[in-house]
Design a protein around this motif. Structure first.
Motif, PDB file in Angstrom:
ATOM      1  N   GLU A   1       0.826   4.090  -2.769  1.00  0.00           N
ATOM      2  CA  GLU A   1       0.554   5.479  -2.415  1.00  0.00           C
ATOM      3  C   GLU A   1       1.676   6.389  -2.876  1.00  0.00           C
ATOM      4  O   GLU A   1       1.439   7.508  -3.371  1.00  0.00           O
TER       5      GLU A   1
ATOM      6  N   ASP B   1       0.829  -1.206   0.000  1.00  0.00           N
ATOM      7  CA  ASP B   1       0.000   0.000   0.000  1.00  0.00           C
ATOM      8  C   ASP B   1       0.857   1.247   0.000  1.00  0.00           C
ATOM      9  O   ASP B   1       0.528   2.245  -0.671  1.00  0.00           O
TER      10      ASP B   1
ATOM     11  N   ARG C   1       1.352   6.842  -6.573  1.00  0.00           N
ATOM     12  CA  ARG C   1       0.243   7.747  -6.894  1.00  0.00           C
ATOM     13  C   ARG C   1       0.631   9.198  -6.631  1.00  0.00           C
ATOM     14  O   ARG C   1       0.302  10.100  -7.401  1.00  0.00           O
ATOM     15  N   LYS C   2       1.371   9.428  -5.525  1.00  0.00           N
ATOM     16  CA  LYS C   2       1.797  10.785  -5.205  1.00  0.00           C
ATOM     17  C   LYS C   2       2.782  11.294  -6.258  1.00  0.00           C
ATOM     18  O   LYS C   2       2.697  12.462  -6.685  1.00  0.00           O
TER      19      LYS C   2
END
Length: 665
Positions: free
Chosen positions: A574, A570, A577-578
């Motif tokens: 994340e 995860d 994605r950032k």
């Protein structure tokens, strides 16, 4: 030279225009063997050979595989068709039959079971509602037909003091006047022109009541032979010539699910060139009409009126539209019947398919000026399965009704009667051996049932339902799909889930069900090697982290890379994605800077022009409007100045009026 027997088998034989050599040699089959075979066969079997179409309930010889349903004996061209079937009332009813220890039913039998259910209970015209829209109904209500059928069978079982049977029943016979119930639908004739054990077949339904009561059926068939008639085209006002009413003709009609189709066809053959006659798809259609109205509720099943009767009026745009369309369809159909009253009243027979109370009321009323009546002795139902009400389907049905069948009937080749298997609907070929029907043991049937259910859960990503099914049926998470030769790529649940890129299913099967990731398929690939995206591969790595290194041989047996915790996966997702969001923001900033840089020269130029104009005004190089007016009036008398001012004001008023008129236009 070709065999005359083979030529005879291939020729389309029109019942009302048979060759003399065929007509003179016909004799009624002397025993009941053919009749018994016809009773045991499905009504759709003749159409499979003579029309070249397989009816919607074709038996498919119990084929099984990834796109088939062994329980209902059906195969599907696409995966979407199979998924739709698994949601159908027929499939669910057969599952309940299996749980009760009763035999499954075919599609034709199921249609007969629900055929006599009142629409206010069943809420379904199931064979026609698949392409209608509905936006105002909640999910889960589409099993009202099945629920009504089960309640009805339970009531019958209570009255009879026994179990609710799941076999076929005549209660759902859609025929409005089933006068031949209990009799075989086809009459069989022998002829020396045919090979041994081959017979001609004719539908009993095309005979009138008086003709059926005669003892000499061959003589009756001779009297039905017709001379060719050439019927002129209708007049410009649509009226038919007188010969159309006096010539022999029949009326065919189908209505269901908002679809209506009707046709009046002449029975007389068409005259061809050189005195020959033809009757394939060149039948003389005296009149035809089709209607379609949006009346049924998609996925929910049934008409809007049936839903209103069962649950009260729904208040939505879709329900209001369907109510209006139901009334409009009733009015359209009744107006058409009134226009065709002359042709209908002179028809020899009336073939009608109207399943459901609402559709029967549309045709048979009662209402003022009704044309069709329940007690008409000419009424017939179609003695075979029919599809959606269209003009092509009516023509197919006409050809099926009026064509002489040729079939081999050999009692020695007939399979033994088995109440536990659905009846075969595949027509026996006139030449060649019928392929043997595969037989399965009870264990094999159960394994095929488990296979279809597990594969459906996996393809729809239903993890809780999948785990519950495995637990309730005491199945191993490494259950092998049957038959193995048709599931070589994804032979087990974990393989199929990985190939479907379903990460939640993969993680659930490994950590909660205990599936073995080291098992390989027939291609020598472990489940991990079938994963097509990173999320699914990460699910294997997370499972390795949670289960530990001692559980399985992750490296050599399962080919799974280093373990990874769920938090790490995860966190990485994340972080990515950032990073992607920051890159997108940077790209947008760069684009805004570029646009701003492109706009600056134009802004500077506009400011420079405004500044130059202001400087010119200040220097007196450009005169203001007031200065120009004063210069024009210099040297004029007061009267001339007043006249000039009035002219200016008039011109200004005209300009304003024109502008107002132009804006209003």
């Amino acid at each position: 030279m070709s065999d005359p027997h083979e030529d005879l088998l291939r020729r389309p034989l029109y019942v009302y225009d048979l060759p003399p050599n065929v007509l003179d040699t016909l004799t009624v089959k002397p025993d009941d063997e053919a009749a018994s075979c016809a009773v045991n066969e499905d009504d759709t079997s003749p159409s499979a050979r003579d029309v070249g179409h397989s009816a919607s309930s074709d038996g498919i010889n119990n084929l099984v595989g990834s796109q088939s349903c062994s329980l209902c004996a059906q195969t599907f061209a696409t995966l979407e068709d199979q998924r739709s079937h698994q949601k159908s009332d027929l499939h669910r009813y057969n599952l309940k039959q299996k749980l009760r220890g009763l035999r499954p039913v075919s599609e034709v039998e199921f249609e007969k079971l629900i055929g006599d259910l009142d629409e206010s209970l069943s809420g379904s015209d199931s064979d026609d509602s698949e392409d209608d829209e509905d936006d105002d109904s909640t999910a889960g209500k589409h099993d009202s037909t099945l629920a009504a059928l089960l309640r009805r069978q339970a009531r019958l079982a209570d009255k009879a003091g026994g179990g609710g049977g799941g076999g076929s029943s005549d209660d759902g016979d859609p025929s409005p006047n089933p006068r031949t119930r209990g009799k075989p639908p086809i009459l069989w004739f022998s002829s020396p022109l045919l090979p041994e054990k081959h017979y001609f077949g004719m539908y009993r339904a095309i005979l009138t009541g008086e003709e059926q009561r005669r003892n000499d059926l061959v003589e009756t068939l001779r009297t039905k032979q017709l001379e060719p008639i050439s019927i002129p085209k209708p007049a410009k006002d649509g009226s038919m010539p007188e010969v159309a009413y006096t010539g022999p003709h029949i009326f065919l009609c189908m209505i269901g699910g908002g679809h209506f189709a009707a046709m009046v066809v002449s029975l007389a053959p068409r005259p061809g060139k050189g005195g020959a006659t033809t009757m394939n798809r060149e039948a003389t259609v005296l009149a035809h009409k089709t209607f379609h109205r949006y009346t049924t509720r998609r996925k929910q099943g049934g008409s809007q009126s049936a839903n209103d009767n069962a649950k009260g009026n729904a208040h939505s745009a879709g329900s209001g539209l369907r109510r209006y369309n139901e009334q409009a369809l009733v009015q359209d159909v009744r107006n058409l019947l009134e226009d065709w009253k002359g042709l209908i009243d002179t028809s020899e027979l009336l073939f009608i398919r109207a399943t459901g109370a609402t559709n029967r009321r549309t045709l048979f009323g009662p209402y003022d000026g009704q044309v069709l009546r329940h007690n008409d002795t000419r009424l017939r139902g179609f003695p075979f399965s029919t599809r959606r009400a269209t003009q092509n389907e009516l023509m197919r049905s006409f050809i099926e009704l009026t064509r002489l069948k040729v079939r081999e009937i050999d009692p020695a080749k007939e399979p033994p009667k088995d109440a536990g298997k659905p009846p075969s609907t595949t027509a026996a070929k006139s030449t060649g051996q019928q392929p043997a029907k595969p037989k399965f043991t009870e264990e094999e049937e159960t394994a095929l049932l488990h296979t279809s259910q597990l594969q459906a859960f996996i393809r729809r990503s239903k993890l809780p339902a999948l785990l519950s099914y495995l637990r309730n049926n005491s199945l191993s998470p490494d259950f092998e799909f049957q038959p193995p030769e048709q599931n070589h790529h994804g032979p087990r649940p974990l393989h199929l889930a990985a190939s479907q890129n379903s990460a939640p299913l993969v993680l659930g099967l490994l950590t909660r069900a205990g599936a073995d990731p080291t098992i390989r398929n027939n291609e020598g690939k472990a489940a991990f090697e079938l994963a097509g995206d990173r999320a699914t591969r990460d699910a294997f790595r997370v499972a390795r982290s949670e289960l530990g290194e001692e559980k399985w041989s992750w490296d050599t047996g399962a080919s799974v890379p280093a373990p990874m915790t769920k938090a790490e996966a995860d966190s990485r997702d994340e972080r990515e994605r950032k990073e992607a969001s920051e890159k997108e923001a940077e790209r947008r900033r760069a684009e805004e800077e570029r646009l701003r840089a492109a706009e600056e020269p134009a802004v500077v130029e506009s400011k420079n022009k405004a500044k130059a104009r202001a400087n010119a005004l200040a220097a007196g190089l450009i005169k203001t409007p007031q200065e120009r007016r004063e210069e024009e009036a210099r040297g004029m008398t007061p009267e001339m100045r007043m006249r000039l001012e009035r002219e200016r004001r008039a011109r200004a008023a005209e300009a304003r009026l024109k502008k107002m008129q132009g804006g209003g236009g």
